[in-house]
Scaffold this motif. Sequence first.
Motif, mmCIF file in Angstrom:
data_model
loop_
_atom_site.group_PDB
_atom_site.id
_atom_site.type_symbol
_atom_site.label_atom_id
_atom_site.label_comp_id
_atom_site.label_asym_id
_atom_site.label_seq_id
_atom_site.Cartn_x
_atom_site.Cartn_y
_atom_site.Cartn_z
ATOM 1 N N VAL A 1 0.863 -1.173 0.000
ATOM 2 C CA VAL A 1 0.000 0.000 0.000
ATOM 3 C C VAL A 1 0.901 1.224 0.000
ATOM 4 O O VAL A 1 1.736 1.385 0.888
ATOM 5 N N LEU A 2 0.752 2.084 -1.000
ATOM 6 C CA LEU A 2 1.538 3.307 -1.090
ATOM 7 C C LEU A 2 0.812 4.478 -0.442
ATOM 8 O O LEU A 2 1.446 5.357 0.138
ATOM 9 N N GLU A 3 -0.495 4.502 -0.574
ATOM 10 C CA GLU A 3 -1.337 5.540 0.036
ATOM 11 C C GLU A 3 -2.612 4.879 0.514
ATOM 12 O O GLU A 3 -3.146 3.996 -0.155
ATOM 13 N N GLY A 4 -3.084 5.310 1.680
ATOM 14 C CA GLY A 4 -4.316 4.766 2.240
ATOM 15 C C GLY A 4 -4.032 4.151 3.597
ATOM 16 O O GLY A 4 -3.843 2.945 3.712
ATOM 17 N N SER A 5 -3.968 4.982 4.609
ATOM 18 C CA SER A 5 -3.612 4.500 5.944
ATOM 19 C C SER A 5 -4.647 3.545 6.525
ATOM 20 O O SER A 5 -4.346 2.784 7.437
ATOM 21 N N ASN A 6 -5.865 3.536 5.980
ATOM 22 C CA ASN A 6 -6.908 2.634 6.468
ATOM 23 C C ASN A 6 -7.128 1.477 5.492
ATOM 24 O O ASN A 6 -8.195 0.907 5.416
ATOM 25 N N THR A 7 -6.087 1.132 4.736
ATOM 26 C CA THR A 7 -6.191 0.087 3.720
ATOM 27 C C THR A 7 -5.351 -1.115 4.106
ATOM 28 O O THR A 7 -4.217 -0.977 4.566
ATOM 29 N N GLY B 1 -4.340 -9.161 6.024
ATOM 30 C CA GLY B 1 -4.484 -7.899 6.730
ATOM 31 C C GLY B 1 -3.204 -7.100 6.910
ATOM 32 O O GLY B 1 -2.941 -6.587 7.980
ATOM 33 N N ARG B 2 -2.423 -6.936 5.864
ATOM 34 C CA ARG B 2 -1.158 -6.196 5.941
ATOM 35 C C ARG B 2 -1.146 -5.034 4.960
ATOM 36 O O ARG B 2 -1.992 -4.930 4.086
ATOM 37 N N GLN B 3 -0.109 -4.207 5.088
ATOM 38 C CA GLN B 3 0.092 -3.127 4.124
ATOM 39 C C GLN B 3 1.270 -3.415 3.200
ATOM 40 O O GLN B 3 1.489 -2.688 2.245
ATOM 41 N N ASP B 4 2.008 -4.465 3.478
ATOM 42 C CA ASP B 4 3.171 -4.824 2.665
ATOM 43 C C ASP B 4 3.345 -6.338 2.747
ATOM 44 O O ASP B 4 3.526 -6.881 3.839
ATOM 45 N N ILE B 5 3.291 -7.020 1.603
ATOM 46 C CA ILE B 5 3.414 -8.477 1.562
ATOM 47 C C ILE B 5 4.433 -8.839 0.493
ATOM 48 O O ILE B 5 4.327 -8.395 -0.646
ATOM 49 N N SER B 6 5.424 -9.658 0.867
ATOM 50 C CA SER B 6 6.418 -10.172 -0.083
ATOM 51 C C SER B 6 6.429 -11.693 0.024
ATOM 52 O O SER B 6 6.345 -12.241 1.124
ATOM 53 N N PHE B 7 6.563 -12.358 -1.126
ATOM 54 C CA PHE B 7 6.615 -13.819 -1.116
ATOM 55 C C PHE B 7 7.199 -14.338 -2.423
ATOM 56 O O PHE B 7 7.204 -13.646 -3.432
ATOM 57 N N THR B 8 7.704 -15.585 -2.374
ATOM 58 C CA THR B 8 8.193 -16.273 -3.560
ATOM 59 C C THR B 8 7.012 -17.019 -4.161
ATOM 60 O O THR B 8 6.298 -17.732 -3.463
ATOM 61 N N PRO C 1 -9.950 5.948 -0.153
ATOM 62 C CA PRO C 1 -9.067 5.871 -1.320
ATOM 63 C C PRO C 1 -7.747 5.193 -0.970
ATOM 64 O O PRO C 1 -7.263 5.298 0.156
ATOM 65 N N PHE C 2 -7.195 4.482 -1.948
ATOM 66 C CA PHE C 2 -5.903 3.824 -1.758
ATOM 67 C C PHE C 2 -5.133 3.823 -3.071
ATOM 68 O O PHE C 2 -5.691 4.013 -4.148
ATOM 69 N N ARG C 3 -3.852 3.572 -2.935
ATOM 70 C CA ARG C 3 -2.964 3.362 -4.081
ATOM 71 C C ARG C 3 -2.008 2.263 -3.665
ATOM 72 O O ARG C 3 -1.418 2.318 -2.574
ATOM 73 N N MET C 4 -1.867 1.224 -4.477
ATOM 74 C CA MET C 4 -0.941 0.135 -4.135
ATOM 75 C C MET C 4 -0.090 -0.227 -5.340
ATOM 76 O O MET C 4 -0.453 0.039 -6.488
ATOM 77 N N LEU C 5 1.054 -0.806 -5.042
ATOM 78 C CA LEU C 5 1.996 -1.232 -6.065
ATOM 79 C C LEU C 5 2.113 -2.754 -6.018
ATOM 80 O O LEU C 5 2.324 -3.327 -4.944
ATOM 81 N N VAL C 6 1.951 -3.397 -7.159
ATOM 82 C CA VAL C 6 2.109 -4.832 -7.282
ATOM 83 C C VAL C 6 3.311 -5.054 -8.203
ATOM 84 O O VAL C 6 3.331 -4.570 -9.333
#
Length: 110
Positions: free
Chosen positions: A58-64, A74-81, A102-107
């Motif tokens: 999640v790049l923007e959206g503190s309630n996301t 239920g996280r704001q940052d997830i990394s996995f193989t 509103p939110f903005r996320m990077l995949v």
Amino acid sequence: MTFCVCTLSFGAYATEDCTEIRFTPGATSVEIQGEAPPEDVLCYLMRTGENQEARIQVLEGSNTMITVLDIADGRQDISFTTQARQYEIRVGQSLRAIEAQPFRMLVSVE
């Protein structure tokens, strides 16, 4: 290279209601903007190959919050193989608000 996908609210618990994430040729990331509904989630599908490194943040959206089914919840940052399969990503509110948030996320997948 980054590509933007703007979204609307969908019923998120049926796979056919999910929005497929598509990367433009040569791109390793996609930016998604939308609004997390107050009483539902947005659903996205991402196909990956074997042994890639995926990160969803999640790049923007503190309630996301984001959930990748069978990976993390239920996280704001997830990394996995990754495995060679399809992943379901759900985006919702961390704490229920009366209005859509509103939110903005990077995949990214490399």
